[in-house]
Design a protein around this motif. Structure first.
Motif, PDB file in Angstrom:
ATOM      1  N   LEU A 106       0.862  -1.186   0.000  1.00  0.00           N
ATOM      2  CA  LEU A 106       0.000   0.000   0.000  1.00  0.00           C
ATOM      3  C   LEU A 106       0.892   1.227   0.000  1.00  0.00           C
ATOM      4  O   LEU A 106       1.839   1.308   0.782  1.00  0.00           O
ATOM      5  N   ASP A 107       0.611   2.147  -0.899  1.00  0.00           N
ATOM      6  CA  ASP A 107       1.390   3.383  -0.891  1.00  0.00           C
ATOM      7  C   ASP A 107       0.558   4.528  -1.452  1.00  0.00           C
ATOM      8  O   ASP A 107      -0.566   4.336  -1.897  1.00  0.00           O
ATOM      9  N   TRP A 108       1.166   5.706  -1.385  1.00  0.00           N
ATOM     10  CA  TRP A 108       0.445   6.913  -1.804  1.00  0.00           C
ATOM     11  C   TRP A 108       1.190   7.566  -2.963  1.00  0.00           C
ATOM     12  O   TRP A 108       2.406   7.755  -2.901  1.00  0.00           O
ATOM     13  N   VAL A 109       0.458   7.887  -4.012  1.00  0.00           N
ATOM     14  CA  VAL A 109       1.053   8.539  -5.181  1.00  0.00           C
ATOM     15  C   VAL A 109       0.120   9.659  -5.632  1.00  0.00           C
ATOM     16  O   VAL A 109      -1.067   9.423  -5.864  1.00  0.00           O
ATOM     17  N   SER A 110       0.634  10.852  -5.753  1.00  0.00           N
ATOM     18  CA  SER A 110      -0.214  11.966  -6.204  1.00  0.00           C
ATOM     19  C   SER A 110      -0.200  12.056  -7.726  1.00  0.00           C
ATOM     20  O   SER A 110       0.589  11.389  -8.394  1.00  0.00           O
ATOM     21  N   ALA A 111      -1.050  12.940  -8.253  1.00  0.00           N
ATOM     22  CA  ALA A 111      -1.213  13.060  -9.702  1.00  0.00           C
ATOM     23  C   ALA A 111       0.065  13.521 -10.391  1.00  0.00           C
ATOM     24  O   ALA A 111       0.273  13.274 -11.565  1.00  0.00           O
ATOM     25  N   SER A 112       0.927  14.178  -9.642  1.00  0.00           N
ATOM     26  CA  SER A 112       2.133  14.717 -10.281  1.00  0.00           C
ATOM     27  C   SER A 112       3.345  13.804 -10.105  1.00  0.00           C
ATOM     28  O   SER A 112       4.414  14.089 -10.616  1.00  0.00           O
ATOM     29  N   GLU A 113       3.170  12.698  -9.355  1.00  0.00           N
ATOM     30  CA  GLU A 113       4.337  11.880  -9.005  1.00  0.00           C
ATOM     31  C   GLU A 113       4.550  10.679  -9.934  1.00  0.00           C
ATOM     32  O   GLU A 113       4.545   9.538  -9.489  1.00  0.00           O
ATOM     33  N   GLY A 114       4.740  10.966 -11.198  1.00  0.00           N
ATOM     34  CA  GLY A 114       4.989   9.897 -12.160  1.00  0.00           C
ATOM     35  C   GLY A 114       6.223   9.078 -11.809  1.00  0.00           C
ATOM     36  O   GLY A 114       6.224   7.843 -11.892  1.00  0.00           O
ATOM     37  N   ASP A 115       7.266   9.766 -11.383  1.00  0.00           N
ATOM     38  CA  ASP A 115       8.516   9.059 -11.052  1.00  0.00           C
ATOM     39  C   ASP A 115       8.329   8.179  -9.820  1.00  0.00           C
ATOM     40  O   ASP A 115       8.844   7.066  -9.745  1.00  0.00           O
ATOM     41  N   ARG A 116       7.556   8.680  -8.862  1.00  0.00           N
ATOM     42  CA  ARG A 116       7.296   7.898  -7.653  1.00  0.00           C
ATOM     43  C   ARG A 116       6.472   6.651  -8.016  1.00  0.00           C
ATOM     44  O   ARG A 116       6.764   5.546  -7.548  1.00  0.00           O
ATOM     45  N   PHE A 117       5.497   6.836  -8.882  1.00  0.00           N
ATOM     46  CA  PHE A 117       4.704   5.692  -9.325  1.00  0.00           C
ATOM     47  C   PHE A 117       5.615   4.621  -9.898  1.00  0.00           C
ATOM     48  O   PHE A 117       5.558   3.449  -9.523  1.00  0.00           O
ATOM     49  N   SER A 118       6.476   5.061 -10.781  1.00  0.00           N
ATOM     50  CA  SER A 118       7.328   4.095 -11.471  1.00  0.00           C
ATOM     51  C   SER A 118       8.299   3.404 -10.493  1.00  0.00           C
ATOM     52  O   SER A 118       8.517   2.183 -10.583  1.00  0.00           O
ATOM     53  N   SER A 119       8.833   4.130  -9.530  1.00  0.00           N
ATOM     54  CA  SER A 119       9.773   3.440  -8.630  1.00  0.00           C
ATOM     55  C   SER A 119       9.039   2.475  -7.703  1.00  0.00           C
ATOM     56  O   SER A 119       9.559   1.397  -7.391  1.00  0.00           O
ATOM     57  N   ILE A 120       7.816   2.809  -7.293  1.00  0.00           N
ATOM     58  CA  ILE A 120       7.046   1.860  -6.461  1.00  0.00           C
ATOM     59  C   ILE A 120       6.748   0.589  -7.259  1.00  0.00           C
ATOM     60  O   ILE A 120       6.903  -0.531  -6.763  1.00  0.00           O
ATOM     61  N   VAL A 121       6.346   0.782  -8.515  1.00  0.00           N
ATOM     62  CA  VAL A 121       6.051  -0.374  -9.369  1.00  0.00           C
ATOM     63  C   VAL A 121       7.303  -1.250  -9.515  1.00  0.00           C
ATOM     64  O   VAL A 121       7.232  -2.484  -9.409  1.00  0.00           O
ATOM     65  N   ASN A 122       8.431  -0.614  -9.725  1.00  0.00           N
ATOM     66  CA  ASN A 122       9.667  -1.394  -9.869  1.00  0.00           C
ATOM     67  C   ASN A 122      10.022  -2.132  -8.579  1.00  0.00           C
ATOM     68  O   ASN A 122      10.418  -3.293  -8.610  1.00  0.00           O
ATOM     69  N   GLU A 123       9.844  -1.456  -7.454  1.00  0.00           N
ATOM     70  CA  GLU A 123      10.166  -2.087  -6.173  1.00  0.00           C
ATOM     71  C   GLU A 123       9.279  -3.287  -5.891  1.00  0.00           C
ATOM     72  O   GLU A 123       9.751  -4.358  -5.507  1.00  0.00           O
ATOM     73  N   VAL A 124       7.989  -3.084  -6.078  1.00  0.00           N
ATOM     74  CA  VAL A 124       7.070  -4.176  -5.744  1.00  0.00           C
ATOM     75  C   VAL A 124       7.289  -5.354  -6.695  1.00  0.00           C
ATOM     76  O   VAL A 124       7.254  -6.515  -6.288  1.00  0.00           O
ATOM     77  N   THR A 125       7.586  -5.054  -7.945  1.00  0.00           N
ATOM     78  CA  THR A 125       7.850  -6.126  -8.904  1.00  0.00           C
ATOM     79  C   THR A 125       9.096  -6.927  -8.491  1.00  0.00           C
ATOM     80  O   THR A 125       9.084  -8.164  -8.484  1.00  0.00           O
ATOM     81  N   ALA A 126      10.140  -6.202  -8.101  1.00  0.00           N
ATOM     82  CA  ALA A 126      11.376  -6.880  -7.681  1.00  0.00           C
ATOM     83  C   ALA A 126      11.112  -7.737  -6.445  1.00  0.00           C
ATOM     84  O   ALA A 126      11.572  -8.879  -6.340  1.00  0.00           O
ATOM     85  N   LYS A 127      10.340  -7.191  -5.509  1.00  0.00           N
ATOM     86  CA  LYS A 127      10.040  -7.909  -4.263  1.00  0.00           C
ATOM     87  C   LYS A 127       9.277  -9.206  -4.563  1.00  0.00           C
ATOM     88  O   LYS A 127       9.610 -10.278  -4.056  1.00  0.00           O
TER      89      LYS A 127
END
Ligand code: SF4
Ligand code: SF4
Ligand code: FES
Lengths: 140, 317
Positions: A106-127
């Motif tokens: 579970l995490d929080w991503v705002s409308a402007s945080e494209g980079d944050r979205f992508s790093s969360i996706v990468n992290e969860v995928t790796a995990k």
């Protein structure tokens, strides 16, 4: 199958007002992210009933990602606080059912945080890759 | 009218459902008037071969209690299904897995280890475990196979009616007998209880109050008029089908969910988890972590009677 060539299927529940737009932003800005998350748009992270998560696992997901607006920013005021209470309790319950809690993020991503979205996706995928494929035994 | 033929069977159960049938007291005479009992292991000396010798469909009603946790129970469930016109999952174990289905948090190997090695009264140094077949001088001995996963009756055979409850309350049993006697049973598939949640039927005062702390039943003497959940006691009312007559609530104890999920709810545990998280009035991460700690055994509490019929059915092996 060795974990290195395992491509996990991750179901992502993204709230319409912040996180889905954040994902959109990542796309428009052409930020690369792992292709493993299948996105389901929900109106609010508070709409993510724990049964959605159980069902995702039952139907063969290896992980679940839930993204909502940052605390204080929920379009419906309280929805993400409800999610913030539900998910940790759900994780504790999932552990009892033999589902590693790291399969759910579970995490929080705002409308402007494209980079944050992508790093969360990468992290969860790796995990989830590290944890390996998930399976449910129907009958033993 | 010719007398009905009635079978009662127990599988993985505690015997309480059979006692519940006896609890209908003098009405048991009405049942005897209405039906000839052809099998009732707890009370009468009929054998399986008596049932095997009967024609298919010649038993009118079979009340099957208990869940299915070994191959003998599955075999008898199939036999009784074949011989019965109407199969009734009688009690929470047959309907949802019940208390035996808490075994779905573990598996055969772990249960055997506990029962035959670790339990203090064992002296089993050569680690012998029950085998499904053993050769001895006199020939071959067989035991039923113990399953990893406890199943509901409907997991192994078609079921016409479900009578929930741990055990089913007397008035529900009488209602069933009455419907049967007057040939007014509802269409197959029906759950003979309420369509509403227990909360809908509960008369305790609800104030939409939020809570900040969870009490286990031994930590608090609840006020008798107020909603238990709003006093911080985990009451499964919001996630449980009504129709029990509020047995526990009236005894000032929280509902533990024995009537299973209400209509339209697919997973009792998920529903209860949501309900509980919703009435908590906290936002800080540390406070949330404390709440999670206070729910000591979420899966065992929210699926106390419902593991076998839950979305995930068992712990992942
Ligand atoms: S939570 Fe329990 S006490 Fe409260 S209304 Fe529902 S059934 Fe009654
Ligand atoms: S209050 Fe709940 S646990 Fe008690 S008998 Fe009714 S449904 Fe079962
Ligand atoms: S609208 Fe985004 S979390 Fe509620």
């Amino acid at each position: 199958m060795s974990n290195s060539d395992f491509e996990p299927k991750i179901v992502g529940f993204l709230c319409n007002w912040c996180s889905y737009r954040g994902a959109d932003m990542a796309g428009t800005a052409r930020i690369k992210s792992a292709p493993n998350v299948r996105v389901v748009r929900v109106m609010c992270s508070g709409r993510v009933d724990p049964i959605f998560v159980l069902k995702a696992f039952k139907e063969g997901a290896d992980g679940v990602l839930i993204l909502g607006c940052h605390p204080g920013d929920c379009h419906y005021v309280e929805g993400n606080y409800k999610t913030a209470r539900r998910v940790p309790l759900l994780k504790k319950m999932l552990e009892q059912l033999g589902i590693e809690e790291e399969r759910v993020r579970l995490d929080w991503v705002s409308a402007s945080e494209g980079d944050r979205f992508s790093s969360i996706v990468n992290e969860v995928t790796a995990k989830v890759k590290e944890l390996g494929p998930f399976r449910v035994n129907e009958r033993g | 009218m010719a007398k009905l033929k009635l079978a009662l069977y127990w599988a993985a159960s505690c015997g309480g459902c059979d006692i519940a049938v006896l609890d209908i007291n003098e009405k048991i005479l009405d049942v005897a008037e209405l039906a000839d009992i052809v099998l009732w292991p707890v009370a009468l000396d009929f054998k399986y071969h008596h049932i095997e010798a009967m024609e298919d469909g010649s038993i009118d009603v079979c009340l099957f209690n208990g869940s299915v946790r070994n191959s003998e129970q599955e075999k008898i469930a199939r036999l009784l299904r074949q011989k019965s016109k109407v199969m009734v999952a009688f009690g929470s174990c047959a309907c949802f897995g019940g208390i035996p289905a808490l075994g779905n948090f573990t598996n055969r190997a772990e249960i055997f280890e506990r029962a035959y090695i670790e339990a203090p009264s064992n002296n089993n140094t050569d680690r012998s475990f029950p085998e499904t077949s053993v050769k001895v001088e006199e020939g071959e001995l067989e035991l039923p196979e113990f399953y990893d996963t406890v199943l509901t009756l409907a997991d192994v055979v078609d079921v016409e009616y479900f009578v929930p409850g741990c055990p089913p309350p007397v008035d529900l049993i009488l209602k069933f007998v009455d419907l049967l006697a007057t040939a007014q049973l509802p269409p197959p598939g029906a759950i003979l209880a309420s369509e509403k949640t227990l909360c809908d039927e509960c008369e305790r005062v609800k104030e939409e109050k939020k809570i900040t702390k969870i009490y286990r039943p031994h930590q608090i003497i609840p006020e008798p008029e107020k909603c238990l959940l709003e006093q911080g006691i985990i009451c499964l009312g919001p996630a449980t089908r009504g129709g029990c007559g509020m047995r526990c609530i009236q005894a000032n104890m929280p509902c533990r969910g024995c009537f299973g999920p209400p209509a339209g709810v697919y997973d009792q545990g998920a529903k209860m988890l949501s309900a509980l998280a919703s009435i908590f009035d906290i936002k800080e991460e540390a406070e949330i972590a404390r709440m999670v700690d206070e729910v000591v055994d979420p899966a065992g509490t929210f699926y106390r009677f419902g593991m076998s019929s839950s979305m995930l059915k068992r712990k992942r092996m």
